[in-house]
Design a protein around this motif. Structure first.
Motif, PDB file in Angstrom:
ATOM      1  N   MET A 171       8.661  42.512  77.880  1.00  0.00           N
ATOM      2  CA  MET A 171       8.831  42.855  76.492  1.00  0.00           C
ATOM      3  C   MET A 171       9.020  41.588  75.650  1.00  0.00           C
ATOM      4  SD  MET A 171       8.982  45.633  74.781  1.00  0.00           S
ATOM      5  CE  MET A 171       9.872  46.733  73.803  1.00  0.00           C
ATOM      6  N   GLU A 172       9.875  40.680  76.138  1.00  0.00           N
ATOM      7  CA  GLU A 172      10.120  39.435  75.406  1.00  0.00           C
ATOM      8  C   GLU A 172       8.863  38.574  75.339  1.00  0.00           C
ATOM      9  OE1 GLU A 172      13.471  37.329  76.946  1.00  0.00           O
ATOM     10  OE2 GLU A 172      14.720  39.113  76.949  1.00  0.00           O
ATOM     11  N   VAL A 173       8.111  38.556  76.407  1.00  0.00           N
ATOM     12  CA  VAL A 173       6.879  37.773  76.458  1.00  0.00           C
ATOM     13  C   VAL A 173       5.886  38.311  75.433  1.00  0.00           C
ATOM     14  CG1 VAL A 173       4.909  37.163  77.902  1.00  0.00           C
ATOM     15  CG2 VAL A 173       7.221  37.159  78.873  1.00  0.00           C
ATOM     16  N   GLU A 174       5.787  39.617  75.356  1.00  0.00           N
ATOM     17  CA  GLU A 174       4.873  40.234  74.387  1.00  0.00           C
ATOM     18  C   GLU A 174       5.308  39.912  72.954  1.00  0.00           C
ATOM     19  OE1 GLU A 174       1.537  42.109  73.244  1.00  0.00           O
ATOM     20  OE2 GLU A 174       2.124  41.682  75.306  1.00  0.00           O
ATOM     21  N   GLN A 175       6.591  39.956  72.697  1.00  0.00           N
ATOM     22  CA  GLN A 175       7.138  39.622  71.373  1.00  0.00           C
ATOM     23  C   GLN A 175       6.815  38.162  71.035  1.00  0.00           C
ATOM     24  OE1 GLN A 175       9.194  41.665  69.410  1.00  0.00           O
ATOM     25  NE2 GLN A 175       9.689  40.125  67.872  1.00  0.00           N
ATOM     26  N   TYR A 176       7.030  37.270  71.973  1.00  0.00           N
ATOM     27  CA  TYR A 176       6.741  35.842  71.771  1.00  0.00           C
ATOM     28  C   TYR A 176       5.250  35.623  71.507  1.00  0.00           C
ATOM     29  CZ  TYR A 176       6.490  30.831  72.709  1.00  0.00           C
ATOM     30  OH  TYR A 176       6.260  29.483  72.602  1.00  0.00           O
ATOM     31  N   ARG A 177       4.398  36.322  72.264  1.00  0.00           N
ATOM     32  CA  ARG A 177       2.954  36.191  72.076  1.00  0.00           C
ATOM     33  C   ARG A 177       2.545  36.650  70.684  1.00  0.00           C
ATOM     34  NH1 ARG A 177      -1.460  38.914  71.883  1.00  0.00           N
ATOM     35  NH2 ARG A 177      -0.552  40.927  72.361  1.00  0.00           N
ATOM     36  N   ARG A 178       3.093  37.761  70.206  1.00  0.00           N
ATOM     37  CA  ARG A 178       2.774  38.255  68.859  1.00  0.00           C
ATOM     38  C   ARG A 178       3.206  37.259  67.777  1.00  0.00           C
ATOM     39  NH1 ARG A 178       5.627  43.431  69.235  1.00  0.00           N
ATOM     40  NH2 ARG A 178       4.960  43.974  71.307  1.00  0.00           N
ATOM     41  N   GLU A 179       4.385  36.682  67.949  1.00  0.00           N
ATOM     42  CA  GLU A 179       4.869  35.703  66.971  1.00  0.00           C
ATOM     43  C   GLU A 179       3.936  34.495  66.925  1.00  0.00           C
ATOM     44  OE1 GLU A 179       8.850  34.713  68.039  1.00  0.00           O
ATOM     45  OE2 GLU A 179       9.635  36.706  67.542  1.00  0.00           O
ATOM     46  N   ARG A 180       3.566  33.993  68.081  1.00  0.00           N
ATOM     47  CA  ARG A 180       2.655  32.843  68.148  1.00  0.00           C
ATOM     48  C   ARG A 180       1.282  33.194  67.564  1.00  0.00           C
ATOM     49  NH1 ARG A 180       5.221  28.243  68.219  1.00  0.00           N
ATOM     50  NH2 ARG A 180       6.735  28.186  69.876  1.00  0.00           N
ATOM     51  N   GLU A 181       0.826  34.387  67.829  1.00  0.00           N
ATOM     52  CA  GLU A 181      -0.461  34.835  67.296  1.00  0.00           C
ATOM     53  C   GLU A 181      -0.399  34.903  65.767  1.00  0.00           C
ATOM     54  OE1 GLU A 181      -4.381  35.884  67.360  1.00  0.00           O
ATOM     55  OE2 GLU A 181      -3.174  35.319  69.098  1.00  0.00           O
ATOM     56  N   GLN A 182       0.690  35.377  65.219  1.00  0.00           N
ATOM     57  CA  GLN A 182       0.853  35.441  63.769  1.00  0.00           C
ATOM     58  C   GLN A 182       0.897  34.043  63.158  1.00  0.00           C
ATOM     59  OE1 GLN A 182       4.332  37.838  63.178  1.00  0.00           O
ATOM     60  NE2 GLN A 182       3.195  39.772  63.234  1.00  0.00           N
ATOM     61  N   GLU A 183       1.611  33.133  63.808  1.00  0.00           N
ATOM     62  CA  GLU A 183       1.653  31.749  63.339  1.00  0.00           C
ATOM     63  C   GLU A 183       0.256  31.136  63.340  1.00  0.00           C
ATOM     64  OE1 GLU A 183       4.497  29.148  65.220  1.00  0.00           O
ATOM     65  OE2 GLU A 183       5.935  30.801  65.381  1.00  0.00           O
ATOM     66  N   PHE A 184      -0.461  31.377  64.424  1.00  0.00           N
ATOM     67  CA  PHE A 184      -1.819  30.851  64.536  1.00  0.00           C
ATOM     68  C   PHE A 184      -2.707  31.425  63.428  1.00  0.00           C
ATOM     69  CE2 PHE A 184      -6.164  31.454  66.145  1.00  0.00           C
ATOM     70  CZ  PHE A 184      -6.532  30.118  66.270  1.00  0.00           C
ATOM     71  N   GLN A 185      -2.623  32.721  63.197  1.00  0.00           N
ATOM     72  CA  GLN A 185      -3.433  33.359  62.162  1.00  0.00           C
ATOM     73  C   GLN A 185      -3.107  32.795  60.786  1.00  0.00           C
ATOM     74  OE1 GLN A 185      -5.931  35.425  62.492  1.00  0.00           O
ATOM     75  NE2 GLN A 185      -5.741  35.591  64.714  1.00  0.00           N
ATOM     76  N   SER A 186      -1.837  32.564  60.498  1.00  0.00           N
ATOM     77  CA  SER A 186      -1.466  32.028  59.183  1.00  0.00           C
ATOM     78  C   SER A 186      -1.966  30.590  59.014  1.00  0.00           C
ATOM     79  CB  SER A 186       0.043  32.095  58.969  1.00  0.00           C
ATOM     80  OG  SER A 186       0.716  31.264  59.890  1.00  0.00           O
TER      81      SER A 186
END
Length: 77
Positions: free
Chosen positions: A1-16
């Motif tokens: 669960m934490e890994v998925e949360q971290y991946r989403r945060e990084r993906e959002q940073e990358f997209q921005s």
């Protein structure tokens, strides 16, 4: 669960970051395209204004033939 949360945060940073970088490039390409269109329109209007004059000048040069002997021509005796 934490890994998925971290991946989403990084993906959002990358997209921005990607949007910020692409946004500036998008503006530049739009400006270049607009400047190119203005230049093409200017050339087309210049061509329309000068077409008749250039055509008359060209036809005048082609049709005004003045035959003469070349200065280096020597008559063989």
């Amino acid at each position: 669960m934490e890994v998925e949360q971290y991946r989403r945060e990084r993906e959002q940073e990358f997209q921005s970051k990607q949007q910020a970088a692409m946004g500036s490039q998008g503006n530049l390409s739009a400006e270049v395209e607009q400047a190119t269109r203005r230049q093409v329109q200017g050339m087309q209007s210049s061509q329309q204004r000068n077409r008749e004059h250039v055509l008359a000048q060209l036809l005048g040069m082609v049709c005004d033939v003045r035959p003469q002997v070349h200065p280096n021509y020597r008559i063989a005796a």
